[in-house]
Design a protein around this motif. Structure first.
Motif, mmCIF file in Angstrom:
data_model
loop_
_atom_site.group_PDB
_atom_site.id
_atom_site.type_symbol
_atom_site.label_atom_id
_atom_site.label_comp_id
_atom_site.label_asym_id
_atom_site.label_seq_id
_atom_site.Cartn_x
_atom_site.Cartn_y
_atom_site.Cartn_z
ATOM 1 N N LEU A 189 0.815 -1.230 0.000
ATOM 2 C CA LEU A 189 0.000 0.000 0.000
ATOM 3 C C LEU A 189 0.842 1.270 0.000
ATOM 4 N N ASP A 190 2.175 1.110 0.003
ATOM 5 C CA ASP A 190 3.090 2.252 0.007
ATOM 6 C C ASP A 190 2.860 3.141 1.230
ATOM 7 N N LEU A 191 2.777 2.505 2.381
ATOM 8 C CA LEU A 191 2.639 3.203 3.653
ATOM 9 C C LEU A 191 3.909 2.997 4.476
ATOM 10 N N PRO A 192 4.196 3.894 5.427
ATOM 11 C CA PRO A 192 5.325 3.647 6.331
ATOM 12 C C PRO A 192 5.138 2.325 7.090
ATOM 13 N N ALA A 193 6.227 1.632 7.340
ATOM 14 C CA ALA A 193 6.144 0.328 8.002
ATOM 15 C C ALA A 193 5.465 0.425 9.358
ATOM 16 N N ARG A 194 5.734 1.512 10.083
ATOM 17 C CA ARG A 194 5.145 1.649 11.417
ATOM 18 C C ARG A 194 3.627 1.806 11.358
ATOM 19 N N VAL A 195 3.110 2.386 10.266
ATOM 20 C CA VAL A 195 1.661 2.508 10.112
ATOM 21 C C VAL A 195 1.051 1.140 9.838
ATOM 22 N N GLY A 196 1.703 0.354 8.965
ATOM 23 C CA GLY A 196 1.235 -1.007 8.712
ATOM 24 C C GLY A 196 1.269 -1.861 9.962
ATOM 25 N N LEU A 197 2.314 -1.701 10.777
ATOM 26 C CA LEU A 197 2.421 -2.445 12.033
ATOM 27 C C LEU A 197 1.331 -2.017 13.012
ATOM 28 N N ALA A 198 1.074 -0.722 13.088
ATOM 29 C CA ALA A 198 0.017 -0.237 13.985
ATOM 30 C C ALA A 198 -1.354 -0.744 13.548
ATOM 31 N N MET A 199 -1.615 -0.724 12.244
ATOM 32 C CA MET A 199 -2.898 -1.196 11.727
ATOM 33 C C MET A 199 -3.092 -2.687 11.987
ATOM 34 N N SER A 200 -1.995 -3.434 12.024
ATOM 35 C CA SER A 200 -2.083 -4.882 12.242
ATOM 36 C C SER A 200 -2.139 -5.260 13.713
ATOM 37 N N SER A 201 -2.075 -4.265 14.597
ATOM 38 C CA SER A 201 -2.007 -4.522 16.037
ATOM 39 C C SER A 201 -3.365 -4.570 16.718
ATOM 40 N N GLY A 202 -4.446 -4.537 15.959
ATOM 41 C CA GLY A 202 -5.778 -4.542 16.564
ATOM 42 C C GLY A 202 -6.190 -5.897 17.088
ATOM 43 N N PHE A 203 -5.725 -6.971 16.445
ATOM 44 C CA PHE A 203 -6.010 -8.352 16.862
ATOM 45 C C PHE A 203 -7.506 -8.631 17.029
ATOM 46 N N GLY A 204 -8.331 -7.943 16.238
ATOM 47 C CA GLY A 204 -9.760 -8.173 16.306
ATOM 48 C C GLY A 204 -10.520 -7.241 17.242
ATOM 49 N N TRP A 205 -9.814 -6.390 17.985
ATOM 50 C CA TRP A 205 -10.487 -5.470 18.906
ATOM 51 C C TRP A 205 -10.864 -4.207 18.146
ATOM 52 N N TYR A 206 -11.864 -4.321 17.285
ATOM 53 C CA TYR A 206 -12.231 -3.258 16.357
ATOM 54 C C TYR A 206 -12.725 -1.997 17.055
ATOM 55 N N SER A 207 -13.381 -2.152 18.207
ATOM 56 C CA SER A 207 -13.967 -0.996 18.881
ATOM 57 C C SER A 207 -12.914 -0.019 19.391
ATOM 58 N N LEU A 208 -11.695 -0.487 19.602
ATOM 59 C CA LEU A 208 -10.635 0.396 20.083
ATOM 60 C C LEU A 208 -9.599 0.692 19.002
ATOM 61 N N SER A 209 -9.263 -0.308 18.175
ATOM 62 C CA SER A 209 -8.216 -0.105 17.174
ATOM 63 C C SER A 209 -8.581 1.015 16.207
ATOM 64 N N GLY A 210 -9.833 1.021 15.752
ATOM 65 C CA GLY A 210 -10.258 2.066 14.824
ATOM 66 C C GLY A 210 -10.179 3.448 15.438
ATOM 67 N N ILE A 211 -10.505 3.537 16.725
ATOM 68 C CA ILE A 211 -10.477 4.831 17.414
ATOM 69 C C ILE A 211 -9.040 5.349 17.528
ATOM 70 N N LEU A 212 -8.143 4.486 18.002
ATOM 71 C CA LEU A 212 -6.753 4.895 18.196
ATOM 72 C C LEU A 212 -6.087 5.270 16.878
ATOM 73 N N MET A 213 -6.393 4.515 15.825
ATOM 74 C CA MET A 213 -5.792 4.813 14.529
ATOM 75 C C MET A 213 -6.391 6.078 13.915
ATOM 76 N N THR A 214 -7.662 6.323 14.151
ATOM 77 C CA THR A 214 -8.274 7.564 13.674
ATOM 78 C C THR A 214 -7.659 8.769 14.369
ATOM 79 N N GLU A 215 -7.435 8.642 15.679
ATOM 80 C CA GLU A 215 -6.819 9.733 16.438
ATOM 81 C C GLU A 215 -5.417 10.047 15.921
ATOM 82 N N ALA A 216 -4.664 9.010 15.528
ATOM 83 C CA ALA A 216 -3.273 9.191 15.129
ATOM 84 C C ALA A 216 -3.106 9.513 13.650
ATOM 85 N N HIS A 217 -3.954 8.935 12.785
ATOM 86 C CA HIS A 217 -3.721 9.045 11.336
ATOM 87 C C HIS A 217 -4.932 9.512 10.534
ATOM 88 N N GLY A 218 -6.033 9.799 11.190
ATOM 89 C CA GLY A 218 -7.205 10.279 10.474
ATOM 90 C C GLY A 218 -8.204 9.178 10.158
#
Length: 304
Positions: A189-218
């Motif tokens: 996807l031509d994204l920084p590695a740390r963004v891909g790693l952060a996106m993959s760190s949700g482990f199925g906890w969608y209710s929190l992962s989406g919030i944290l990633m929205t706060e950090a990256h939009g």
């Protein structure tokens, strides 16, 4: 950087210090958590509606989510299947039906409905949307606090978690393979590695992962992360009856953080009571490390 980590860990830690034995109070906390999750997802949907070039951005979100899901869930599946095949550890089998599977799928889809409703409402120029960011932050703090109380009040000791070898092993395998998948997805996807790693760190906890990633990256990255994790839960629900009789550890790992709550009843039906301690251990550990890793990757603490 430190502020972001504190926002993630301090409420969770403070909540974990509180143990509630009253079932009535726990029911109220569980209900409050559900409504808080729906509220945050509603706000996420509204933020999506405010994006410029909306059609193009929705296509980007779907593309990101699909690539990330294939890389992370696929990586989990392959690694867990290999481990399961060569592992001597097998749990007791139980023959039970899964007549509530479609009901569980519908319950998972309800969070998508909250997101869609927020999107529709966000199309209207209401003054309340200017308070969306601060509202999300406040709700997030209370959400983590109540989750900490939930974890402590389930009568699970840290000793029990750390002594469960199967739960620890599947947690490690899920984490490492998800991270590898996140790195691969970031290159595609031509994204920084740390963004891909952060996106993959949700482990199925969608209710929190989406919030944290929205706060950090939009909202684009946040929504893609949310869809990736909701897809994990939906696919786990669908695959449990098919896989669990022969590949129980694979099935357990694919459930991710939901193995200690949402998918636990289905795991118990197929794998028997013997799979429950490992499921709780895995779910607890992934729930614990998820906000830590997402925050560390988001703020570049690993030099990526």
């Amino acid at each position: 950087m430190y502020f972001g980590l504190l926002i993630a860990l301090v409420p969770l830690g403070l909540g974990y210090l509180i143990k509630i034995k009253n079932n009535r109070w726990m029911s109220k906390i569980n209900l409050t958590l559900s409504w808080m999750i729906y509220l945050i997802l509603f706000i996420m949907g509204a933020e999506l509606a405010h994006l410029d070039n909306l059609t193009t951005n929705l296509q980007i979100i779907l593309c990101y989510a699909i690539v990330l899901f294939v890389c992370t869930f696929g990586g989990n599946f392959v690694v867990l299947l290999i481990f399961d095949y060569f592992s001597p550890a097998k749990t007791v089998k139980a023959n039970q039906t899964y007549d509530s599977r479609f009901k569980m799928i519908f319950e998972s889809l309800r969070v998508c409905i909250a997101l869609i409703l927020g999107f529709v409402c966000g199309l209207f120029p209401l003054f309340i949307w200017k308070y969306a960011e601060i509202t999300t932050q406040v709700v997030l703090v209370f959400l983590l606090f109540f989750i900490g109380i939930q974890l402590r009040s389930n009568n699970i000791s840290i000793k029990q978690i750390l002594l469960n070898k199967i739960g620890i092993t599947t947690t490690l395998l899920v984490t490492i393979s998800a991270f590898l998948g996140g790195v691969v997805a970031s290159f595609i996807l031509d994204l920084p590695a740390r963004v891909g790693l952060a996106m993959s760190s949700g482990f199925g906890w969608y209710s929190l992962s989406g919030i944290l990633m929205t706060e950090a990256h939009g909202p684009i990255i946040g929504s893609a992360t949310f869809l990736n994790d909701i897809l994990r839960e939906l696919c786990a629900i669908i695959l449990i009856p098919t896989l669990i009789k022969r590949y129980q550890l694979t099935t357990l790992g694919l459930c991710g953080a939901t193995s200690m709550d949402f998918t636990l009843p289905m795991l118990q039906k197929g794998g028997g009571i013997a799979i429950v301690p490992a499921a709780i251990a895995q779910g607890f550990l992934l729930t614990l490390i998820m906000p830590i890793f997402i925050t560390l990757f988001n703020y570049g603490w690993f030099g990526l």
